[in-house]
Motif scaffolding. Structure first.
Motif: not given
Length: 464
Positions: A63-65, A373-376, A390-391, A397-398
């Motif tokens: 799951v990447m959602d 963390h690498r999901n397009q 990260f500025a 998105e949380r």
């Protein structure tokens, strides 16, 4: 957000990454890959879709959602306990400690331990982090022109921190023996078994874990001895001016709702949990962060200027951490690209629906943090090293960024790890220029954690 951190002279360069699977591996192919590098079982679809499912002995879903992950980690956390595979791997070493426990047994431990990692207590342990940064600097200065394996150097530095914050004021112990025992356990017992993939019950012995019995006894004996020695220390020492360390804080930990305290077995299990997690994950983050700084000299130079301007030659402290924003962003981006816990696994307790996909009771539900963390769908140019993303933390998105997990089971030591990482990284960047050693690129390999196989070999040139 546009990428502002491409290395000079090579805008196409990307930091090292794991090639993801583009064709089915089959049962035995998956087993071989998982024992070699867990990330090699991740399908390439995991960086392009919100969910990927399959069946291999057991039904599984990756799951990447972010909304589905929020449901798993926060809204329905009781329906998604840690997977049997995770428990099989770790329970022999850390028992039913905070990391493994479920339900009421987890809740009372969490309530008892939470104050241990309060901002005040974590800040109080910072001088030991600064001392470790100084010792690491001294060792690098002595290396002269020789290349240094910064992965090993950061393991040494963070193990000094965790041993100092755990055993300060106590009798001496063999740090190298403790670290060898931990490393041996991961090597012997941390690899996925065919029995795990087939979903066999945990009462069936796994050969690798049987072989680790001697190592486990060594680890537990060290923890037991530390607890006994601290309980038996004379009143004069207990009344000394020495500030409380982690062991003192754990010995005094109490669940305010039930007034329950940990017995010696529970203390030992949690002590081992914090020793293992408290140095391994931060060491990996620092090793990868230094690799990325050497990979991108422009980012390194900007972070060095930040640190040197603030520190003026001294060692970083807890008070400096809020004033080192770029150093912190480098740590954040490192945790995105190389999360130490790169894959989290849960077992569905009851039927559910995720991203429109049927989930049955007993299904394995994986959160492949590396792929998340690498999901397009979630990140702009996700394979690039770009601390600038990260500025503005509010733009992230949380549940798209989970280096420490989230929900009620978020890593309890996250603030400890971040403080330590910023203190050590800022101190080192203010004193050395790090450059890569040609032909010595690290390889991301995950067994239990995401390590740099082959080491992080860098030249560390002292600055004037």
């Amino acid at each position: 957000m546009p990428d502002t951190s491409a290395p000079h002279g090579d805008t196409a360069a990307l930091p090292v990454r794991v090639p993801l699977v583009t064709a089915p591996l089959g049962l035995f192919g998956s087993l071989r890959a998982a024992r070699r590098n867990v990330l090699e079982i991740l399908p390439e679809l995991a960086v392009r879709q919100p969910i990927v499912s399959g069946k291999m002995g057991i039904r599984w879903h990756m799951v990447m959602d972010p909304q589905a992950i929020r449901h798993i980690l926060l809204e329905a956390v009781e329906d998604y306990p840690k997977s049997d595979v995770t428990k099989n791997l770790l329970r022999p070493a850390i028992g039913d400690s905070l990391f493994i426990a479920e339900g009421a047994h987890w809740r009372w431990q969490r309530r008892a331990v939470a104050p241990v990692f309060s901002h005040r207590n974590v800040s109080g342990l910072a001088p030991m982090m600064s001392d470790a940064a100084d010792r690491a600097s001294a060792r690098l200065a002595q290396a002269g022109s020789r290349a240094v394996n910064m992965a090993d150097e950061m393991v040494r530095a963070t193990f000094e921190v965790i041993s100092d914050v755990t055993f300060s004021g106590g009798k001496s112990f063999d740090r190298d023996a403790v670290h060898r025992a931990i490393d041996a356990y991961i090597a012997e017992a941390g690899k996925v078994s065919l029995l795990d993939i087939l979903g066999m019950p945990d009462w069936i012995p796994r050969p690798g874990r049987l072989m680790s019995t001697r190592t486990l006894k060594q680890m537990k004996a060290i923890a037991d001895d530390a607890i006994t020695s601290r309980r038996d220390r004379p009143p004069s020492e207990r009344a000394s001016e020495r500030p409380d360390d982690l062991l003192d804080l754990l010995l005094g930990a109490e669940d305010r709702e039930t007034e329950r305290r940990m017995n010696d077995a529970e203390l030992a299990d949690n002590l081992l949990t914090f020793i293992v997690a408290g140095h391994e994950t931060t060491a990996l983050t620092l090793g990868w962060a230094l690799y990325l700084c050497a990979f991108d000299p422009a980012v390194q130079e900007t972070a060095r200027n930040e640190a040197r301007t603030l520190l003026q030659g001294r060692t970083a402290t807890a008070e400096d951490v809020p004033n080192l924003p770029l150093t912190r962003r480098i740590i954040d981006e490192t945790l995105r690209l190389y999360p130490p816990a790169a894959l989290v696994s849960r077992t569905a307790r009851r039927a559910d629906t995720l991203c429109g996909r049927e989930i049955r009771a007993g299904d394995t539900v994986m959160l492949p943090i590396y792929a998340l963390h690498r999901n397009q769908l979630l990140w702009d140019e996700p394979d690039r090293f770009a601390p600038a993303r990260f500025a503005d933390r509010k733009s992230i998105e949380r549940y798209a960024y989970l280096p420490f997990g989230d929900g009620p089971r978020i890593c309890i030591g996250a603030s400890f790890a971040l403080q330590e990482a910023v203190i050590i990284l800022a101190t080192l960047l203010s004193r050395f220029d790090f450059t890569a050693v040609p032909g010595k690129s690290p390889k991301p390999v995950m067994i239990l954690t995401l390590r740099a196989e082959g080491g992080v070999w860098l030249n560390a040139r002292p600055l004037d």
